[in-house]
Design an enzyme around this catalytic site. Structure first.
Site, mmCIF file in Angstrom:
data_model
loop_
_atom_site.group_PDB
_atom_site.id
_atom_site.type_symbol
_atom_site.label_atom_id
_atom_site.label_comp_id
_atom_site.label_asym_id
_atom_site.label_seq_id
_atom_site.Cartn_x
_atom_site.Cartn_y
_atom_site.Cartn_z
ATOM 1 N N ASP A 8 1.550 7.401 32.991
ATOM 2 C CA ASP A 8 1.958 7.793 31.641
ATOM 3 C C ASP A 8 0.716 7.782 30.732
ATOM 4 O O ASP A 8 -0.269 7.086 31.019
ATOM 5 C CB ASP A 8 3.003 6.795 31.129
ATOM 6 C CG ASP A 8 3.370 7.021 29.677
ATOM 7 O OD1 ASP A 8 3.723 8.163 29.333
ATOM 8 O OD2 ASP A 8 3.299 6.058 28.893
ATOM 9 N N THR A 42 3.941 12.532 31.476
ATOM 10 C CA THR A 42 4.070 12.277 30.046
ATOM 11 C C THR A 42 5.217 13.058 29.422
ATOM 12 O O THR A 42 5.648 14.091 29.957
ATOM 13 C CB THR A 42 2.749 12.648 29.328
ATOM 14 O OG1 THR A 42 2.885 12.411 27.925
ATOM 15 C CG2 THR A 42 2.392 14.105 29.541
ATOM 16 N N LYS A 191 10.873 12.260 34.849
ATOM 17 C CA LYS A 191 9.612 11.953 35.526
ATOM 18 C C LYS A 191 9.845 11.584 36.987
ATOM 19 O O LYS A 191 8.987 11.809 37.830
ATOM 20 C CB LYS A 191 8.896 10.814 34.794
ATOM 21 C CG LYS A 191 8.391 11.186 33.405
ATOM 22 C CD LYS A 191 7.573 10.050 32.811
ATOM 23 C CE LYS A 191 7.099 10.349 31.398
ATOM 24 N NZ LYS A 191 6.208 9.292 30.860
ATOM 25 N N ASP A 214 5.245 2.461 30.370
ATOM 26 C CA ASP A 214 5.495 1.397 29.400
ATOM 27 C C ASP A 214 6.844 1.505 28.713
ATOM 28 O O ASP A 214 7.293 0.553 28.085
ATOM 29 C CB ASP A 214 4.409 1.413 28.306
ATOM 30 C CG ASP A 214 4.569 2.615 27.388
ATOM 31 O OD1 ASP A 214 5.076 2.441 26.263
ATOM 32 O OD2 ASP A 214 4.224 3.731 27.805
ATOM 33 N N ASN A 217 11.506 6.020 29.123
ATOM 34 C CA ASN A 217 11.417 7.335 29.753
ATOM 35 C C ASN A 217 10.614 7.295 31.052
ATOM 36 O O ASN A 217 10.564 8.285 31.783
ATOM 37 C CB ASN A 217 10.805 8.361 28.789
ATOM 38 C CG ASN A 217 9.368 8.040 28.430
ATOM 39 O OD1 ASN A 217 9.021 6.895 28.181
ATOM 40 N ND2 ASN A 217 8.523 9.041 28.376
#
Length: 266
Positions: A8, A42, A191, A214, A217
């Site tokens: 990410d 991302t 993702k 983190d 998502n």
């Protein structure tokens, strides 16, 4: 032996100064030199993500829009793409107008909103993104979008998410990338599914993949990867499902993962 690592960007790869530190940059280069596929995963638009990917010297497909778009960095060929169903887009616009909510959308990798406001200005500054205003939102329905985003108070968004699920149906995926960002994609725009696609693309087993993130998502890709890693600054719910918790984004947490699990130098 791990063959692919998906990282990410915000609050993971980059520190709070929005930079990839020299130490983390060296670790990325060492991983690539060791034959590992290093990619980004991302919620950002491709245009925003590719700038960071190119700065770090990556040359593989990257996962953008929460997984709704996987695109090659070298020739910009689209490998995987999922658009929000048009009926859901229309319902979402109508709902947000009726309830006076800030909604923004992406068309051809450009950011659009019905009106200029502080939420839009701050978001564009955060992501270094240019934005476009289209007051007649029905014109935006003529185009497909990989992602729509509502910006509001975190507690309000937590209450809103299940209402939108009921309104928009099973064809959409709704997640939070930051406490005040609620994002709406196609149901296959995650993702986790994008990581599955890339693992297959590079002929590596999912057990040979690492995912680092983190926020909520990121949970699909942490659950999908052979090794799911949460940052020390990650939300508690992500740490609970992670296989490993590394240092924070301000302490070269990504470098620690690469050193420990890929280069095996610590």
């Amino acid at each position: 032996m791990y063959k692919l690592i998906a990282i990410d960007i915000d609050d993971t790869l980059i520190n709070d100064d929005k930079e990839v530190t020299p130490a983390t940059q060296q670790a990325l280069e060492a991983a690539v030199a060791a034959g590992v596929v290093v990619t980004l995963a991302t919620g950002r638009a491709y245009a925003s993500a590719q700038a960071i990917a190119r700065q770090t010297g990556l040359n593989v497909p990257i996962i953008t829009y929460q997984g709704a778009l996987v695109k090659n960095l070298l020739d910009e060929k689209v490998l995987y793409e999922r658009y929000v169903p048009q009926d859901a887009v229309r319902k979402l616009f109508e709902y947000c107008i009726e309830h006076n909510l800030h909604l923004q959308t992406y068309i051809d990798d450009k950011l659009y909103s019905r009106e200029e406001n502080q939420k839009l200005i701050d978001y564009a500054a955060l992501n270094k993104t240019q934005y476009y205003i289209e007051p007649d939102w029905k014109k935006l329905l003529d185009y497909q979008t990989p992602k729509l985003l509502i910006i509001d108070d975190p507690d309000f968004l937590d209450e809103l998410a299940p209402k939108l699920h009921e309104l928009l149906g099973e064809e959409v995926h709704i997640t939070k990338s930051k406490p005040h960002f609620l994002e709406i994609m196609h149901k296959e725009g995650t993702k986790g599914l994008a990581l599955e696609f890339l693992a297959d693309y590079f002929n590596c087993d999912l057990s040979q993949t690492i995912a680092v993130g983190d926020s909520w998502n990121d949970h699909e890709m942490l659950e999908t990867a052979g090794l799911g890693v949460a940052m020390a600054n990650a939300i508690p719910a992500l740490k609970e499902i992670a296989n490993y918790v590394t240092a924070s984004n301000n302490e070269d947490g990504v470098k620690q993962v690469i050193d420990k699990f890929i280069l095996q130098t610590i």
